[in-house]
Scaffold this motif. Structure first.
Motif, PDB file in Angstrom:
ATOM      1  N   PRO A 108      -3.839   9.387  13.272  1.00  0.00           N
ATOM      2  CA  PRO A 108      -3.909   9.676  11.847  1.00  0.00           C
ATOM      3  C   PRO A 108      -4.421  11.106  11.614  1.00  0.00           C
ATOM      4  N   VAL A 109      -4.308  11.576  10.382  1.00  0.00           N
ATOM      5  CA  VAL A 109      -4.614  12.977  10.087  1.00  0.00           C
ATOM      6  C   VAL A 109      -6.040  13.340  10.500  1.00  0.00           C
ATOM      7  N   ALA A 129     -13.813   4.041  13.631  1.00  0.00           N
ATOM      8  CA  ALA A 129     -13.725   3.986  12.172  1.00  0.00           C
ATOM      9  C   ALA A 129     -12.305   4.284  11.693  1.00  0.00           C
ATOM     10  N   ALA A 130     -11.653   5.267  12.333  1.00  0.00           N
ATOM     11  CA  ALA A 130     -10.270   5.591  11.963  1.00  0.00           C
ATOM     12  C   ALA A 130      -9.334   4.436  12.300  1.00  0.00           C
ATOM     13  N   LEU A 131      -9.571   3.804  13.449  1.00  0.00           N
ATOM     14  CA  LEU A 131      -8.749   2.658  13.831  1.00  0.00           C
ATOM     15  C   LEU A 131      -8.937   1.514  12.842  1.00  0.00           C
ATOM     16  N   PRO A 149      -5.302   1.383   1.789  1.00  0.00           N
ATOM     17  CA  PRO A 149      -4.223   2.365   1.586  1.00  0.00           C
ATOM     18  C   PRO A 149      -3.746   3.020   2.879  1.00  0.00           C
ATOM     19  N   ASP A 150      -4.578   2.977   3.916  1.00  0.00           N
ATOM     20  CA  ASP A 150      -4.203   3.608   5.194  1.00  0.00           C
ATOM     21  C   ASP A 150      -3.673   2.602   6.210  1.00  0.00           C
ATOM     22  N   ARG A 181       2.870   2.403   7.068  1.00  0.00           N
ATOM     23  CA  ARG A 181       3.319   3.739   7.472  1.00  0.00           C
ATOM     24  C   ARG A 181       4.827   3.754   7.716  1.00  0.00           C
ATOM     25  N   PRO A 182       5.556   4.672   7.077  1.00  0.00           N
ATOM     26  CA  PRO A 182       6.998   4.762   7.312  1.00  0.00           C
ATOM     27  C   PRO A 182       7.350   5.481   8.616  1.00  0.00           C
TER      28      PRO A 182
END
Length: 298
Positions: free
Chosen positions: A182-183, A265-267, A276-277, A282-283
């Motif tokens: 992710p970003v 945390a990102a996972l 939302p994440d 995710r496309p």
């Protein structure tokens, strides 16, 4: 069919720390259900690739008696029943929950008359009577065994004189995210894979083996070998998002203690199905992996 392989460490971890039986049974049931969901989605998303493998098998005639070793929830069993409409399959697995799910699917499809299930530990000293099959199918199962060579020698003893063994293995756990995602934590998935590779080296040492020499040592002759590349975008299959969510949740169970807190945390943001994440939204997802297939005879 194939097992995305994150469950071995958590199972071993519970035993190493001596939790009491009730906790282990609860853990096992929960793990069984989570793995069953991944197996079902794996079968759904990769159905065309599985059909391509069954079409490729170098058989001299259509098999009548098939044994599916490590059948899971039935991906291979049902692919083989579709490919060979006259065949009967004996599905063997150590998990009663998976076999129950397989029987329920067979009834729903009207195939219960062509399927027999056998609960068995393939590492046990004695195997149940599995007859004399024309085809033994072992997908993502042999590498889990303590002594794969011993199991393959038993398979050789089972096979009909002109019978075939089809050994299918994953070239690692599938990738889903692009490398820059992710970003906030680019490369997160690769770091998760590095952690699982460390665990598998300890707990699943036969994963990723070159099975050709192992088959030869077991008295079998390799008659065909094939690698099937998998690259399925989320835009091509509606279940890729759900598959990624279920599979990465299982990976999190295995690697949570090994990840940097920021990575974890990102996972967790990716695995929040309602957030939302959520990875399922995710496309840019895709299922990327390889399956390797060996065909061998007595």
């Amino acid at each position: 069919m194939s097992h995305p392989h994150t469950h071995t460490h958590t199972h071993a971890h519970a035993h190493q720390h001596g939790q009491h039986d009730q906790h282990r049974h609860q853990h096992s049931a929960e793990d069984d259900a989570a793995l069953a969901e991944v197996l079902d989605l794996d079968a759904e998303v990769l159905a065309e690739h599985l059909a391509a493998i069954t079409d490729w098998l170098p058989l001299e005639r259509a098999p009548q008696r098939i044994v599916d070793l490590g059948a899971g929830t039935g991906a291979g069993t049902f692919a083989l029943l579709r490919r060979f409409p006259e065949a009967r399959v004996t599905a063997v697995d150590a998990s009663p929950g998976h076999l129950l799910r397989l029987r329920e699917k067979a009834r729903a499809l009207g195939l219960d008359g062509r399927v027999t299930t056998v609960q068995a530990d393939l590492d046990a000293a004695d195997w149940p009577d599995l007859g004399t099959p024309d085809l033994v199918w072992a997908s993502a199962s042999v590498h889990h065994l303590a002594d794969p060579g011993q199991a393959l020698r038993r398979v050789r003893g089972l096979l009909a004189p002109d019978g075939l063994l089809a050994l299918v293995e994953l070239a690692g756990f599938p990738r889903f995210l692009p490398p820059d995602a992710p970003v906030e934590r680019p490369g997160l998935e690769e770091r998760c894979h590095a952690a699982t590779d460390h665990l598998h080296a300890e707990h699943v040492p036969h994963r990723g083996a070159d099975w050709g020499p192992v088959l030869t040592a077991a008295g079998l002759t390799v008659t065909g070998e094939r690698t099937v590349a998998v690259d399925i975008a989320a835009t091509e299959h509606p279940s890729v998002g759900r598959y990624a969510l279920a599979a990465l949740r299982r990976m999190r169970t295995a690697v949570a203690e090994l990840l940097d807190p920021a990575d974890l945390a990102a996972l967790d943001r990716l695995l929040d199905a309602d957030g939302p994440d959520s990875v399922a939204l995710r496309p840019d997802l895709a299922v990327r992996t390889e399956r390797q297939v060996w065909a061998a005879r007595r």
